[in-house]
Design a protein around this motif. Sequence first.
Motif, PDB file in Angstrom:
ATOM      1  N   ALA A  25       0.818  -1.214   0.000  1.00 13.20           N
ATOM      2  CA  ALA A  25       0.000   0.000   0.000  1.00 13.20           C
ATOM      3  C   ALA A  25       0.849   1.260   0.000  1.00 13.20           C
ATOM      4  CB  ALA A  25      -0.931   0.013   1.203  1.00 13.20           C
ATOM      5  N   GLY A  34     -12.573   4.896   3.019  1.00 16.62           N
ATOM      6  CA  GLY A  34     -11.242   4.593   2.506  1.00 16.62           C
ATOM      7  C   GLY A  34     -10.535   5.813   1.948  1.00 16.62           C
ATOM      8  N   ARG A  76      -5.861   2.180   1.962  1.00 15.41           N
ATOM      9  CA  ARG A  76      -7.012   1.344   2.299  1.00 15.41           C
ATOM     10  C   ARG A  76      -7.490   1.615   3.725  1.00 15.41           C
ATOM     11  NH1 ARG A  76      -5.946   1.120  -2.899  1.00 15.41           N
ATOM     12  NH2 ARG A  76      -6.860  -0.675  -3.940  1.00 15.41           N
ATOM     13  N   ARG A 109      -3.821  -4.656  -4.289  1.00 12.09           N
ATOM     14  CA  ARG A 109      -3.815  -3.957  -3.003  1.00 12.09           C
ATOM     15  C   ARG A 109      -5.078  -4.259  -2.211  1.00 12.09           C
ATOM     16  NH1 ARG A 109      -2.446   2.069  -4.452  1.00 12.09           N
ATOM     17  NH2 ARG A 109      -1.741   2.296  -2.320  1.00 12.09           N
ATOM     18  N   ASP A 110      -6.191  -4.444  -2.915  1.00 12.88           N
ATOM     19  CA  ASP A 110      -7.414  -4.857  -2.234  1.00 12.88           C
ATOM     20  C   ASP A 110      -7.247  -6.248  -1.624  1.00 12.88           C
ATOM     21  OD1 ASP A 110      -8.834  -2.539  -2.762  1.00 12.88           O
ATOM     22  OD2 ASP A 110      -9.680  -3.293  -4.639  1.00 12.88           O
ATOM     23  N   GLU A 133      -4.331  -2.084  -8.253  1.00  6.92           N
ATOM     24  CA  GLU A 133      -5.412  -1.758  -7.324  1.00  6.92           C
ATOM     25  C   GLU A 133      -6.087  -3.036  -6.823  1.00  6.92           C
ATOM     26  OE1 GLU A 133      -6.734   1.823  -6.407  1.00  6.92           O
ATOM     27  OE2 GLU A 133      -4.588   1.500  -6.540  1.00  6.92           O
ATOM     28  N   SER A 152      -8.603   5.811  -0.351  1.00  4.38           N
ATOM     29  CA  SER A 152      -8.413   5.648  -1.786  1.00  4.38           C
ATOM     30  C   SER A 152      -9.500   6.360  -2.589  1.00  4.38           C
ATOM     31  CB  SER A 152      -8.411   4.159  -2.158  1.00  4.38           C
ATOM     32  OG  SER A 152      -9.638   3.560  -1.786  1.00  4.38           O
ATOM     33  N   ALA A 158      -5.080  -5.932   1.407  1.00  2.00           N
ATOM     34  CA  ALA A 158      -5.802  -5.285   2.508  1.00  2.00           C
ATOM     35  C   ALA A 158      -6.702  -6.279   3.230  1.00  2.00           C
ATOM     36  CB  ALA A 158      -6.620  -4.110   1.986  1.00  2.00           C
ATOM     37  N   SER A 201      -1.678   3.630   4.800  1.00  6.35           N
ATOM     38  CA  SER A 201      -2.193   2.856   3.678  1.00  6.35           C
ATOM     39  C   SER A 201      -3.458   3.525   3.160  1.00  6.35           C
ATOM     40  CB  SER A 201      -2.514   1.428   4.127  1.00  6.35           C
ATOM     41  OG  SER A 201      -3.408   0.811   3.221  1.00  6.35           O
TER      42      SER A 201
END
Length: 609
Positions: free
Chosen positions: A228, A479, A452, A403-404, A400, A481, A407, A450
Motif C-alpha cells: 500500500a 477509505g 485502504r 492492493r485490495d 489496485e 483511496s 488489505a 495505507s
Amino acid sequence: MDFGGRNETGRDDTTDSPRAGSRRIGPYEASLVDNRERVQQAVKRQQQRRRQVRISVAAAGAVALVAAGGVGLQLLRDGTPTQLAAPGVVPEAPTSQRVASGCKRPANLTVAVPSAMAPAFAEVVEAFNAQPGVPCASFTVVPLEASTVAQSLAGPTRPDAWVLDADLWLEQANSRAGLGLVADEPFAASPVVLAMTGPAADEAEGSGWPQVVAPAEEDLRLVLPDPATSTVGLLSLAASAAHLPQSREAAESALRQVAETSGSVPVAASALVAASDPGRNVTTPVSLAELARYNAANPRSPLTGVAPAEGSPVLEYSLVAVADGTVASRVLRSLRDFLASDEARTVVTTHGFTAPGQPGAAPGQPGAAPGQPGAAPSTATTPVRGTVQPLPAPSLAATEKLRDTWAALQPAPHGILALDTSATTLTRLDGETILDHITRGAQIGLAALSDRSKVGVWLYGQHLGPKGEDHRVVVAPAGLSGPRQLQAIAQGLESLPSVAGGGRGLYDTVIAAVDAARTGGQPGRANTAVVVTAGPNDDDFGASLGAVKAALRRSSTEPAVRLVIIGVGPKPDAKLLTEVAASAGGTYTAVQQAGDLAPAITAALNGGQ
C-alpha cells in the motif's frame, strides 16, 4: 503550509536567500527527519531484542557462545557452526539543500524524492547548479515515498516537483486529486532483486518467485514491504502473484503466509536488517541501487541479490513538475534537460542506478567485496546471482486489485482524527501557529497511511456542530483511496483558519470520538480515536474530568477502540490527559516540537505500530 519552496499562495518566494549549512529547517522537513530517526531507533531496538533472545537461547544450549569476545555461533542445517553477521543499519536519506553559487535571491524549490534516490538526486541538482547559465535556484530535496506524495497532492500544499519511481503513482494522483500532471522521460532505473545472505543466495540461485511466495518448509520466506505504501512491495506482489499455486485455496494460503511473515517485521526499514540475520531465514525484495547503498554502509554484514528466474520488476525514476509559477517552470525545464545529460547519468550511476533501458547492466560478480563505509554505493560491488530479466510494469487497475487483496489479509486501520480549532491554536510554536502545525501534521500523517485505511476527520472547539455539539464532522470514516474522501479532507484542512478561535470542548469530543470509532469499527482492524489538543478542556458546561473518565470506563469493549490523545505545545496537562486516555486503555503523547506531530498521528492511527 509550506513545503519549503513556495508560499501559501502558490507563488514563487524569492525574497529570502538561504545560506547553505545554516538555513532554518521547516516543520514539514523536520517531521520527515524526525520520522526517519524514529524508524532507525525502532530498528535498533528490534535488533537489540533479537540479540537478547538469541543470547537467552544460547544459555539453554541451542546456540554456543565463544567466551573470548562473546561471538555468537549458530548451527547451520548440517550442524556446522557459523558466526552470526553483525547487525545491519539502514542508511538514512537526510533532507538536503543545494544552492547555486553566486545566487543572491534564488528561487526556492522543494522536490519530493523517494528515499532510495534522494542522495543521488541531491548530487544531481548540485551538479546542475554548477552549470554556467542555469537559472538561480535553491533546491530542497525531501525524501518522501511516491505513495505518500500521491496521497498528499490532494491536500492544501504540494511540492514544486516530484520524482516518481513508478508511473502508477502518477496515475493514482491524477485520478484521485483531479490533476493533469505529466512525467518526463525516465532518467534512471534500478531492477528489483531478492536480498539475502551469501550462503542463502548460494542455495537460492536459479530459483525465483514461486520459491518465496509459496516456500517449502525449509525455504526462505518472503518479507514484503507494505504494497500500500512501497513501490518495491507493490511491484513485487504483482510479480509473485503471477506464480501463485493454481488452486484458489493454496494461493490464498500462500499469500496469507507472506502477509504473516511480513507482519513479523513491523518497521518497513528493518526488512533488509532482518534479511541479514541468518536466524530469521527470510528474504526481502529491494532495488539493486538500494541494496548497493545498504552494503556500502554495512561492510561486515553485506547482502547478496538474487535475480528471480521469472524476471524482475524495474523502478524507473522520472521528474514531474508540480508548480506552475513562471520562475519555477523555467527552473524545472532546465533541470529536466540536465537530467538527460551524460553528466547527470554519471552521477546516478555512481550511486548504483542504471540508465533507463539498461536495468540489469553490469551486476557484480559473486563474492565481490562490498564498499567501505561512506564509499559511494555501486552495483559493481554488490554480488548478484542470476541474470536480471526486466518485467513489464503492471497496470494501475491490476495493482489496485492486488492492493485490495492484500488489505483483506492485512486489514488497514479504521479511526477518527479530531483536530483542535480553539483560540490556543493561534499561538505560536517554532515560528508558526499551532494551527499551521496541526494542518500540516494531519496532511502528512494521513498521507503516510495505507490508502485502504478508513479514517474520518473532525474539527472541534466549542459548539461547532450543527446541533451545538463541540465537534463538526468534516468527513465520516471511509477509505483514503476514494477521491471524494481525499478532497473532503483537503477542504476540511483548508477551512481550519476560518473556524479557529473560542473555547475547547475536549472531554465531550473525546467521548464522542471513541463512540464514533466503535460504532463504525470492524473486528480485526486497529480501531482508533485520535484527538489532537493544544490545551486543557475549558468547557464549563460539558463533561467534567470525572464524567469523561467514567464514560470511557463504561463504554462497550467490542469492537475494541484505542484512544490516543496527542498534546501539542506547552499548555496540555500531561497528567490529566494521561488519566483520561488510560480510562479507555489508551495513551497520551506530548508533542513539544512541530516535527513530532505527523509521525505521532500516523503511528496512532496505525494502532501504535
